[in-house]
Scaffold this motif. Structure first.
Motif, PDB file in Angstrom:
ATOM      1  N   ILE A  30      -2.549   5.812  -8.431  1.00  0.00           N
ATOM      2  CA  ILE A  30      -3.572   4.798  -8.099  1.00  0.00           C
ATOM      3  C   ILE A  30      -4.452   5.329  -6.981  1.00  0.00           C
ATOM      4  O   ILE A  30      -5.677   5.181  -7.009  1.00  0.00           O
ATOM      5  CB  ILE A  30      -2.901   3.464  -7.715  1.00  0.00           C
ATOM      6  CG1 ILE A  30      -2.214   2.865  -8.946  1.00  0.00           C
ATOM      7  CG2 ILE A  30      -3.943   2.493  -7.148  1.00  0.00           C
ATOM      8  CD1 ILE A  30      -1.441   1.610  -8.671  1.00  0.00           C
ATOM      9  N   LYS A  31      -3.817   5.951  -5.968  1.00  0.00           N
ATOM     10  CA  LYS A  31      -4.594   6.529  -4.874  1.00  0.00           C
ATOM     11  C   LYS A  31      -5.501   7.648  -5.410  1.00  0.00           C
ATOM     12  O   LYS A  31      -6.671   7.750  -5.022  1.00  0.00           O
ATOM     13  CB  LYS A  31      -3.662   7.072  -3.795  1.00  0.00           C
ATOM     14  CG  LYS A  31      -2.887   5.981  -3.082  1.00  0.00           C
ATOM     15  CD  LYS A  31      -1.888   6.578  -2.117  1.00  0.00           C
ATOM     16  CE  LYS A  31      -0.993   5.475  -1.547  1.00  0.00           C
ATOM     17  NZ  LYS A  31       0.088   6.003  -0.748  1.00  0.00           N
ATOM     18  N   GLN A  32      -4.965   8.469  -6.312  1.00  0.00           N
ATOM     19  CA  GLN A  32      -5.762   9.536  -6.905  1.00  0.00           C
ATOM     20  C   GLN A  32      -6.903   8.967  -7.745  1.00  0.00           C
ATOM     21  O   GLN A  32      -8.018   9.495  -7.748  1.00  0.00           O
ATOM     22  CB  GLN A  32      -4.890  10.461  -7.752  1.00  0.00           C
ATOM     23  CG  GLN A  32      -3.998  11.355  -6.941  1.00  0.00           C
ATOM     24  CD  GLN A  32      -3.075  12.193  -7.822  1.00  0.00           C
ATOM     25  OE1 GLN A  32      -2.942  11.960  -9.014  1.00  0.00           O
ATOM     26  NE2 GLN A  32      -2.426  13.174  -7.205  1.00  0.00           N
ATOM     27  N   ALA A  33      -6.609   7.884  -8.454  1.00  0.00           N
ATOM     28  CA  ALA A  33      -7.645   7.244  -9.268  1.00  0.00           C
ATOM     29  C   ALA A  33      -8.787   6.752  -8.384  1.00  0.00           C
ATOM     30  O   ALA A  33      -9.964   6.902  -8.734  1.00  0.00           O
ATOM     31  CB  ALA A  33      -7.054   6.091 -10.074  1.00  0.00           C
ATOM     32  N   GLU A  34      -8.432   6.186  -7.217  1.00  0.00           N
ATOM     33  CA  GLU A  34      -9.460   5.727  -6.283  1.00  0.00           C
ATOM     34  C   GLU A  34     -10.280   6.918  -5.784  1.00  0.00           C
ATOM     35  O   GLU A  34     -11.510   6.866  -5.718  1.00  0.00           O
ATOM     36  CB  GLU A  34      -8.811   4.987  -5.101  1.00  0.00           C
ATOM     37  CG  GLU A  34      -9.797   4.420  -4.112  1.00  0.00           C
ATOM     38  CD  GLU A  34     -10.686   3.332  -4.695  1.00  0.00           C
ATOM     39  OE1 GLU A  34     -11.813   3.188  -4.197  1.00  0.00           O
ATOM     40  OE2 GLU A  34     -10.277   2.641  -5.644  1.00  0.00           O
ATOM     41  N   TRP A  35      -9.579   8.012  -5.441  1.00  0.00           N
ATOM     42  CA  TRP A  35     -10.278   9.215  -4.975  1.00  0.00           C
ATOM     43  C   TRP A  35     -11.177   9.763  -6.094  1.00  0.00           C
ATOM     44  O   TRP A  35     -12.314  10.147  -5.850  1.00  0.00           O
ATOM     45  CB  TRP A  35      -9.250  10.286  -4.547  1.00  0.00           C
ATOM     46  CG  TRP A  35      -9.914  11.549  -4.105  1.00  0.00           C
ATOM     47  CD1 TRP A  35     -10.437  11.832  -2.886  1.00  0.00           C
ATOM     48  CD2 TRP A  35     -10.147  12.712  -4.920  1.00  0.00           C
ATOM     49  NE1 TRP A  35     -10.979  13.090  -2.861  1.00  0.00           N
ATOM     50  CE2 TRP A  35     -10.820  13.654  -4.119  1.00  0.00           C
ATOM     51  CE3 TRP A  35      -9.856  13.043  -6.229  1.00  0.00           C
ATOM     52  CZ2 TRP A  35     -11.198  14.905  -4.586  1.00  0.00           C
ATOM     53  CZ3 TRP A  35     -10.245  14.289  -6.686  1.00  0.00           C
ATOM     54  CH2 TRP A  35     -10.910  15.209  -5.869  1.00  0.00           C
ATOM     55  N   LYS A  67     -12.484   8.084  -8.535  1.00  0.00           N
ATOM     56  CA  LYS A  67     -13.613   7.164  -8.697  1.00  0.00           C
ATOM     57  C   LYS A  67     -14.688   7.461  -7.644  1.00  0.00           C
ATOM     58  O   LYS A  67     -15.878   7.551  -7.967  1.00  0.00           O
ATOM     59  CB  LYS A  67     -13.127   5.722  -8.564  1.00  0.00           C
ATOM     60  CG  LYS A  67     -14.202   4.691  -8.699  1.00  0.00           C
ATOM     61  CD  LYS A  67     -13.622   3.300  -8.525  1.00  0.00           C
ATOM     62  CE  LYS A  67     -14.627   2.441  -7.809  1.00  0.00           C
ATOM     63  NZ  LYS A  67     -14.093   1.212  -7.335  1.00  0.00           N
ATOM     64  N   GLU A  68     -14.265   7.640  -6.403  1.00  0.00           N
ATOM     65  CA  GLU A  68     -15.214   7.944  -5.332  1.00  0.00           C
ATOM     66  C   GLU A  68     -15.868   9.308  -5.565  1.00  0.00           C
ATOM     67  O   GLU A  68     -17.081   9.471  -5.368  1.00  0.00           O
ATOM     68  CB  GLU A  68     -14.517   7.921  -3.976  1.00  0.00           C
ATOM     69  CG  GLU A  68     -14.119   6.529  -3.543  1.00  0.00           C
ATOM     70  CD  GLU A  68     -13.240   6.534  -2.297  1.00  0.00           C
ATOM     71  OE1 GLU A  68     -12.977   7.619  -1.728  1.00  0.00           O
ATOM     72  OE2 GLU A  68     -12.814   5.438  -1.893  1.00  0.00           O
ATOM     73  N   GLU A  69     -15.068  10.290  -5.980  1.00  0.00           N
ATOM     74  CA  GLU A  69     -15.585  11.632  -6.252  1.00  0.00           C
ATOM     75  C   GLU A  69     -16.580  11.582  -7.412  1.00  0.00           C
ATOM     76  O   GLU A  69     -17.621  12.248  -7.390  1.00  0.00           O
ATOM     77  CB  GLU A  69     -14.428  12.589  -6.554  1.00  0.00           C
ATOM     78  CG  GLU A  69     -14.811  14.036  -6.619  1.00  0.00           C
ATOM     79  CD  GLU A  69     -15.298  14.611  -5.289  1.00  0.00           C
ATOM     80  OE1 GLU A  69     -15.899  15.702  -5.334  1.00  0.00           O
ATOM     81  OE2 GLU A  69     -15.113  13.998  -4.222  1.00  0.00           O
ATOM     82  N   GLN A  90     -18.448   9.054  -8.258  1.00  0.00           N
ATOM     83  CA  GLN A  90     -19.691   8.463  -7.755  1.00  0.00           C
ATOM     84  C   GLN A  90     -20.501   9.494  -6.969  1.00  0.00           C
ATOM     85  O   GLN A  90     -21.722   9.580  -7.106  1.00  0.00           O
ATOM     86  CB  GLN A  90     -19.383   7.242  -6.865  1.00  0.00           C
ATOM     87  CG  GLN A  90     -18.857   6.039  -7.612  1.00  0.00           C
ATOM     88  CD  GLN A  90     -19.837   5.542  -8.661  1.00  0.00           C
ATOM     89  OE1 GLN A  90     -21.050   5.600  -8.502  1.00  0.00           O
ATOM     90  NE2 GLN A  90     -19.310   5.060  -9.771  1.00  0.00           N
ATOM     91  N   ARG A 117       0.831  -1.216   0.000  1.00  0.00           N
ATOM     92  CA  ARG A 117       0.000   0.000   0.000  1.00  0.00           C
ATOM     93  C   ARG A 117       0.858   1.257   0.000  1.00  0.00           C
ATOM     94  O   ARG A 117       0.553   2.216  -0.691  1.00  0.00           O
ATOM     95  CB  ARG A 117      -0.917   0.012   1.216  1.00  0.00           C
ATOM     96  CG  ARG A 117      -2.144  -0.829   1.030  1.00  0.00           C
ATOM     97  CD  ARG A 117      -3.235  -0.423   2.026  1.00  0.00           C
ATOM     98  NE  ARG A 117      -4.405  -1.232   1.791  1.00  0.00           N
ATOM     99  CZ  ARG A 117      -4.922  -2.083   2.642  1.00  0.00           C
ATOM    100  NH1 ARG A 117      -4.396  -2.223   3.833  1.00  0.00           N
ATOM    101  NH2 ARG A 117      -5.985  -2.781   2.326  1.00  0.00           N
TER     102      ARG A 117
END
Length: 155
Positions: free
Chosen positions: A48-53, A55-57, A59, A41
Protein backbone atom coordinates in the motif's frame (compact mmCIF):
# COMPACT_ATOMS: atom_id res chain seq x y z
CA UNK A 1 -5.36 -8.88 9.45
CA UNK A 2 -4.49 -6.72 12.45
CA UNK A 3 -5.61 -3.58 10.63
CA UNK A 4 -9.21 -4.77 10.63
CA UNK A 5 -9.04 -5.47 14.36
CA UNK A 6 -7.73 -1.97 14.96
CA UNK A 7 -10.53 -0.50 12.85
CA UNK A 8 -13.05 -2.55 14.82
CA UNK A 9 -11.52 -1.20 18.03
CA UNK A 10 -11.89 2.38 16.73
CA UNK A 11 -15.50 1.70 15.84
CA UNK A 12 -16.17 0.25 19.31
CA UNK A 13 -14.61 3.34 20.96
CA UNK A 14 -16.82 5.61 18.90
CA UNK A 15 -19.97 3.61 19.65
CA UNK A 16 -19.29 3.36 23.39
CA UNK A 17 -18.34 7.03 23.80
CA UNK A 18 -20.62 9.51 25.50
CA UNK A 19 -22.77 11.51 23.13
CA UNK A 20 -23.68 15.15 23.45
CA UNK A 21 -27.47 15.51 23.48
CA UNK A 22 -29.07 17.26 20.50
CA UNK A 23 -25.66 17.88 18.85
CA UNK A 24 -25.12 14.54 17.13
CA UNK A 25 -21.56 14.56 18.43
CA UNK A 26 -19.57 12.14 20.54
CA UNK A 27 -16.82 12.67 23.11
CA UNK A 28 -13.81 10.47 22.45
CA UNK A 29 -10.29 10.24 23.78
CA UNK A 30 -8.29 11.94 21.06
CA UNK A 31 -4.98 10.37 22.09
CA UNK A 32 -6.48 6.88 22.21
CA UNK A 33 -7.77 7.23 18.62
CA UNK A 34 -4.50 8.75 17.39
CA UNK A 35 -2.61 5.83 18.89
CA UNK A 36 -4.85 3.37 17.00
CA UNK A 37 -4.41 5.34 13.76
CA UNK A 38 -0.63 5.18 14.27
CA UNK A 39 -0.79 1.44 14.76
CA UNK A 40 -2.93 1.06 11.63
CA UNK A 41 -0.36 2.98 9.61
CA UNK A 42 2.46 0.85 10.92
CA UNK A 43 0.59 -2.34 10.11
CA UNK A 44 -0.38 -1.34 6.58
CA UNK A 45 1.37 -3.62 4.11
CA UNK A 46 4.37 -2.23 2.26
CA UNK A 47 2.47 -2.73 -1.00
CA UNK A 48 0.00 0.00 0.00
CA UNK A 49 2.87 2.34 0.86
CA UNK A 50 4.54 1.44 -2.45
CA UNK A 51 1.27 1.99 -4.29
CA UNK A 52 1.06 5.48 -2.78
CA UNK A 53 4.67 6.17 -3.80
CA UNK A 54 3.94 4.78 -7.29
CA UNK A 55 0.87 7.00 -7.55
CA UNK A 56 2.90 10.07 -6.58
CA UNK A 57 5.74 9.06 -8.91
CA UNK A 58 3.23 8.53 -11.71
CA UNK A 59 1.86 12.03 -11.19
CA UNK A 60 5.38 13.47 -11.20
CA UNK A 61 6.27 11.55 -14.40
CA UNK A 62 3.02 12.64 -16.08
CA UNK A 63 3.66 16.27 -15.13
CA UNK A 64 7.22 16.03 -16.42
CA UNK A 65 6.05 14.35 -19.64
CA UNK A 66 3.41 17.04 -20.13
CA UNK A 67 6.04 19.72 -19.59
CA UNK A 68 8.36 18.01 -22.10
CA UNK A 69 5.49 17.68 -24.57
CA UNK A 70 4.61 21.38 -24.17
CA UNK A 71 8.24 22.32 -24.72
CA UNK A 72 8.43 20.12 -27.83
CA UNK A 73 5.21 21.62 -29.21
CA UNK A 74 6.56 25.15 -28.68
CA UNK A 75 9.86 24.24 -30.34
CA UNK A 76 8.03 22.66 -33.28
CA UNK A 77 5.79 25.71 -33.61
CA UNK A 78 8.85 27.97 -33.63
CA UNK A 79 10.52 25.72 -36.21
CA UNK A 80 7.39 25.79 -38.38
CA UNK A 81 7.20 29.59 -38.06
CA UNK A 82 10.88 29.85 -39.06
CA UNK A 83 10.26 27.56 -42.03
CA UNK A 84 7.24 29.64 -43.05
CA UNK A 85 9.30 32.82 -42.67
CA UNK A 86 12.10 31.28 -44.72
CA UNK A 87 9.57 30.15 -47.31
CA UNK A 88 8.22 33.70 -47.42
CA UNK A 89 11.76 35.06 -47.81
CA UNK A 90 12.45 32.56 -50.60
CA UNK A 91 9.17 33.49 -52.30
CA UNK A 92 10.01 37.19 -52.07
CA UNK A 93 13.52 36.51 -53.36
CA UNK A 94 12.05 34.62 -56.35
CA UNK A 95 9.66 37.50 -57.03
CA UNK A 96 12.49 40.01 -56.81
CA UNK A 97 14.68 37.86 -59.07
CA UNK A 98 11.87 37.65 -61.62
CA UNK A 99 11.46 41.44 -61.50
CA UNK A 100 15.21 41.92 -62.01
CA UNK A 101 15.28 39.44 -64.92
CA UNK A 102 12.24 41.11 -66.49
CA UNK A 103 13.83 44.54 -66.17
CA UNK A 104 17.15 43.25 -67.54
CA UNK A 105 15.37 41.67 -70.52
CA UNK A 106 13.46 44.88 -71.12
CA UNK A 107 16.67 46.93 -70.92
CA UNK A 108 18.44 44.50 -73.26
CA UNK A 109 15.58 44.79 -75.75
CA UNK A 110 15.71 48.59 -75.57
CA UNK A 111 19.48 48.51 -76.08
CA UNK A 112 19.11 46.17 -79.11
CA UNK A 113 16.43 48.39 -80.63
CA UNK A 114 18.53 51.50 -79.92
CA UNK A 115 21.66 49.93 -81.43
CA UNK A 116 19.70 48.81 -84.53
CA UNK A 117 18.30 52.32 -84.97
CA UNK A 118 21.78 53.78 -84.53
CA UNK A 119 23.22 51.30 -87.05
CA UNK A 120 20.40 52.15 -89.51
CA UNK A 121 21.12 55.86 -89.06
CA UNK A 122 24.85 55.33 -89.62
CA UNK A 123 24.17 53.21 -92.71
CA UNK A 124 21.88 55.93 -94.13
CA UNK A 125 24.56 58.55 -93.48
CA UNK A 126 27.15 56.32 -95.19
CA UNK A 127 24.72 55.72 -98.07
CA UNK A 128 24.09 59.47 -98.41
CA UNK A 129 27.82 60.19 -98.36
CA UNK A 130 28.49 57.42 -100.86
CA UNK A 131 25.73 58.77 -103.11
CA UNK A 132 27.16 62.26 -102.74
CA UNK A 133 30.64 60.90 -103.41
CA UNK A 134 29.24 58.93 -106.38
CA UNK A 135 27.66 62.12 -107.72
CA UNK A 136 30.97 63.95 -107.22
CA UNK A 137 32.83 61.15 -109.01
CA UNK A 138 30.26 61.24 -111.82
CA UNK A 139 30.73 65.02 -112.07
CA UNK A 140 34.52 64.58 -112.10
CA UNK A 141 34.27 61.85 -114.78
CA UNK A 142 32.08 64.16 -116.86
CA UNK A 143 34.59 66.99 -116.45
CA UNK A 144 37.46 64.63 -117.35
CA UNK A 145 35.57 63.40 -120.44
CA UNK A 146 34.72 66.94 -121.41
CA UNK A 147 38.37 67.91 -121.01
CA UNK A 148 39.45 64.85 -123.01
CA UNK A 149 36.92 65.64 -125.71
CA UNK A 150 38.12 69.21 -125.73
CA UNK A 151 41.71 68.08 -126.03
CA UNK A 152 40.79 65.66 -128.81
CA UNK A 153 38.99 68.43 -130.60
CA UNK A 154 42.10 70.67 -130.53
CA UNK A 155 44.07 68.37 -132.61
Amino acid sequence: MDVFKLLDEMEEILESSSSIPFAGKTLVDKYELLEIVGEIRSKLPDEIKQAEWIKEERQRILAEAQSDADTMVKEIQLHIEEMVDQDEIVRQAHERAEEIIEKAQSNAKEIRIGSMEYADQLLKEVENRLMSLGNNIKDIVEVVEANRNELKGDK
